[in-house]
Design an enzyme around this catalytic site. Sequence first.
Site, mmCIF file in Angstrom:
data_model
loop_
_atom_site.group_PDB
_atom_site.id
_atom_site.type_symbol
_atom_site.label_atom_id
_atom_site.label_comp_id
_atom_site.label_asym_id
_atom_site.label_seq_id
_atom_site.Cartn_x
_atom_site.Cartn_y
_atom_site.Cartn_z
ATOM 1 N N SER B 190 -47.200 -22.658 75.611
ATOM 2 C CA SER B 190 -48.498 -23.377 75.331
ATOM 3 C C SER B 190 -48.295 -24.631 75.497
ATOM 4 C CB SER B 190 -48.715 -23.001 73.903
ATOM 5 O OG SER B 190 -50.089 -22.980 73.495
ATOM 6 N N ASP B 439 -54.190 -13.145 77.307
ATOM 7 C CA ASP B 439 -54.278 -14.476 76.780
ATOM 8 C C ASP B 439 -55.332 -15.207 77.455
ATOM 9 O OD1 ASP B 439 -53.821 -16.733 75.573
ATOM 10 O OD2 ASP B 439 -51.732 -17.370 76.811
ATOM 11 N N HIS B 464 -50.233 -14.521 74.506
ATOM 12 C CA HIS B 464 -49.824 -15.903 74.646
ATOM 13 C C HIS B 464 -48.194 -15.882 74.579
ATOM 14 C CE1 HIS B 464 -51.225 -19.924 74.894
ATOM 15 N NE2 HIS B 464 -50.630 -20.252 73.501
#
Lengths: 505, 505
Positions: B190, B439, B464
């Site tokens: 991320s 995601d 993710h």
Amino acid sequence: MAILFRFTTIILFSLLSLLCFSLTSSHFIPRFPSSPILPELKQRSHSAQNVPYKTKFFTQILDHFNFNPQSYETFQQRYLINDTYWGGAKKKAPIFVYTGNEGNIEWFTQNTGFMFEKAPHFHALLVFIEHRFYGKSIPFGGNKNVAYSDNTKLGYLSSTQALADYATLIIDLKKNLSATQSPVVVFGGSYGGMLAAWFRIKYPHVAIGALASSAPILQFMGLSSPDIFTSIITQDFRGESENCYKIIKGSWKLIEEVAKKHGGVEVLRKTFRLCNKYIDASALEGWLRSAWIYTAMTDYPTPSNFLNPMPANPVKKMCEAIEMGKNTLGKLYAAANIYYNYSGTETCFDLYDDSDPHDLGGWQWQACTEMIMPVGGSNKESMFPESEWSYEDRVTSCQSFFNVTPRPHWITTEFGGHDIELFLKRSASNIIFFNGLRDPWSGGGVLKNISETLVAIVAKKGAHHVDLRYSTKEDPKWLKDVREQEVKIIASWISQYYQDLQSHD
Amino acid sequence: MAILFRFTTIILFSLLSLLCFSLTSSHFIPRFPSSPILPELKQRSHSAQNVPYKTKFFTQILDHFNFNPQSYETFQQRYLINDTYWGGAKKKAPIFVYTGNEGNIEWFTQNTGFMFEKAPHFHALLVFIEHRFYGKSIPFGGNKNVAYSDNTKLGYLSSTQALADYATLIIDLKKNLSATQSPVVVFGGSYGGMLAAWFRIKYPHVAIGALASSAPILQFMGLSSPDIFTSIITQDFRGESENCYKIIKGSWKLIEEVAKKHGGVEVLRKTFRLCNKYIDASALEGWLRSAWIYTAMTDYPTPSNFLNPMPANPVKKMCEAIEMGKNTLGKLYAAANIYYNYSGTETCFDLYDDSDPHDLGGWQWQACTEMIMPVGGSNKESMFPESEWSYEDRVTSCQSFFNVTPRPHWITTEFGGHDIELFLKRSASNIIFFNGLRDPWSGGGVLKNISETLVAIVAKKGAHHVDLRYSTKEDPKWLKDVREQEVKIIASWISQYYQDLQSHD
């Protein structure tokens, strides 16, 4: 302004000012101008050629990396632009950008004829960007008195901020010219060359390549020996004649002995045609040291006028003058006269001249914060007095002068340097590192190819960024060859970019 | 502390918090918690595995890029270290560094089992560095109340400072371990993945490669469409069943209609088992929206507990719940219950819960300064209400909340992004960009190989940073393959580094 004026007294030009930290006293100990002020040359702003450009200003952000209210302040950053030869945005013609050094950008522009001469061939737009805190690019309202008044303001003078300035300005300029697809190549000499190389490493999305001329990116703590600088100068003089070297090597002791004698100072004053009524020996020594150092740096093969008007091969000329002089002091004077008075217009010399026509004063701050470039130690063979470079002395000086403590490892943390070949090999490309081996700064340069696209061009007879200077009819073949090689390499970057662009579109 | 607590109410986790700027009102208009506060989930700090590490602190400099007196201040930066599997400095065994995200580093460490599981194979030292201003790594005396109190302090919260922190800490750590020749590989998911990729690009002399998992480095203004995020979520749900999609798409209008009716709010309160006495429809909509979004993001193929305890394939489970529910509101409740109450321990839900167990509050500042990642617009097909992402709204919100104006183009100026393939191709190497196409953040990810060493791994069924999670017995083959491919590539970087080192020595 007191502070500013005082510290400019030990500033010279370009990377020279680095040196002053280490070579200002008779024992190469860093000294600030609080006690016997270093004698310096009067710099004259001669333009070798009539260089055409328009002057523009860009509203630049003060602090790129933080978001405090003060970081949002802006200043007017000067840049010079020449579009005479540009092929235009539609043709995606290239943009050549000079990443400004620690001084007035006009001066560097005038001394970077290479870009003007090659622009027609490349149909290139020329842009010369001034470094923040120098020349007319002064934060805090453009007022140097304010900008240099204390640490809270001078703190924004740093290399990373300068690089971010260049990225921001270039991106904006390209957008305004509708030239986002024009390739940018960056150029720089000396500290400007360091910035050019670092810019290509850090902003590969902005510049497709860099010509980093005489860029001592390895002249940092733990990377290079501090005495390589003086070794190279020694070799320059000794290479001309053993006697020349011996005279200079012996001069320091002689001057001190003469100065100690009754009437000795008067002898020195007269011999060296000094304007000052009162002098001290160490100031005279500094004056001579400057002559040897700067002449070695600018030991160009043709007459030049970067710092001062100079003949071709001035080191050779100095040694010839030393051979011909009557006595030792007279020999030294004759040699120094080549550096300080080649035009013959000086009637006397001011050891304590503190003028700063190229506006280089800010370097002192940089040399007290991030630019810890050990220079000035010497070994037994050196023509300069024996000494050791001392980081501790630098710290003491910087604390007392600026109330600032250096960050000696920041540059290598941010830009690397240790095992540079190992690390850049697979993570960077398209940089030319030019170095002339007569230039003392070549000791901190990249002298070997790192990869096929990280190329070292080394000219045995070259001096400080000689490749970037205007060509002359008298240029030797090796210099023509260097420039030709540079042009070829830059052309290959641009052509590869266009190919990449085509397959990308 | 008032400000801090209020704005953490719209923070979720990891990059989710970005989203909250855009998805907090019923029409996807950025909203700060000054008016109807966004309902959020209660995050629980469960550790999936018993993760072993030692906690250490490093004295970090506040401002790397300036030299003002305040920039010299330091703070204690937390890092976690595990040397169980390390081959040691003598063997130049590798160091794996997690470049911490916007939250408590312990939480990210617990959810990055991949590094623990692969450490024995690589004989790697594991280091997890906490991002400044998060967790226990708080400047200004470690006091969050002070550090977050105003712009003059929060200003030092930036990605470039964080990267320089990592470089400084890693170099110092290696020196202290006498492991300067150990290769460093950086990992992140991320925002942490964005930092890992940028770190490799900007600090190639510190890290030989980066695994950037689910790193939306292209989710910036002018690079990606703002509505790609909602499109992907829509596709996730619609892919399970057309009816599931239709129910959710129709729910927003329904909820507003019910709320308007006499006694309608009470119906909503009871149906959704809300603890709050007074609710408004938009808060309920936000609560549901969060459930759909975060479930799409964490739509892992095995049971997980990143945000909340969740079953395998939770989007599928939600759509199954929707199929089975009695009426539309009941269907929605049953689906939301999977996200908010899979463990079955919740007796009622608090729409206005503003707890922030993972300490993610600082992201709001980052999203108001440099992290302008347009997300949240939607098109006609979207299961979310139609809306347009508005930069102007972001500016208004940020000015009113923080008295700060974003710099929307800074990230692309500093790190690039436009024509990324064109520019990174020849100037960077050794980055893996992993993305799972379920995601929503994959819309801003690098989905195509840029070169032989800038590799995109794309998992159609992935969510993710699923690759970074601990493996389980139930992992599908595609996930095992992804991890195997990553291990192979990382091994090739390390082996090449050792070869380079040998020929360099």
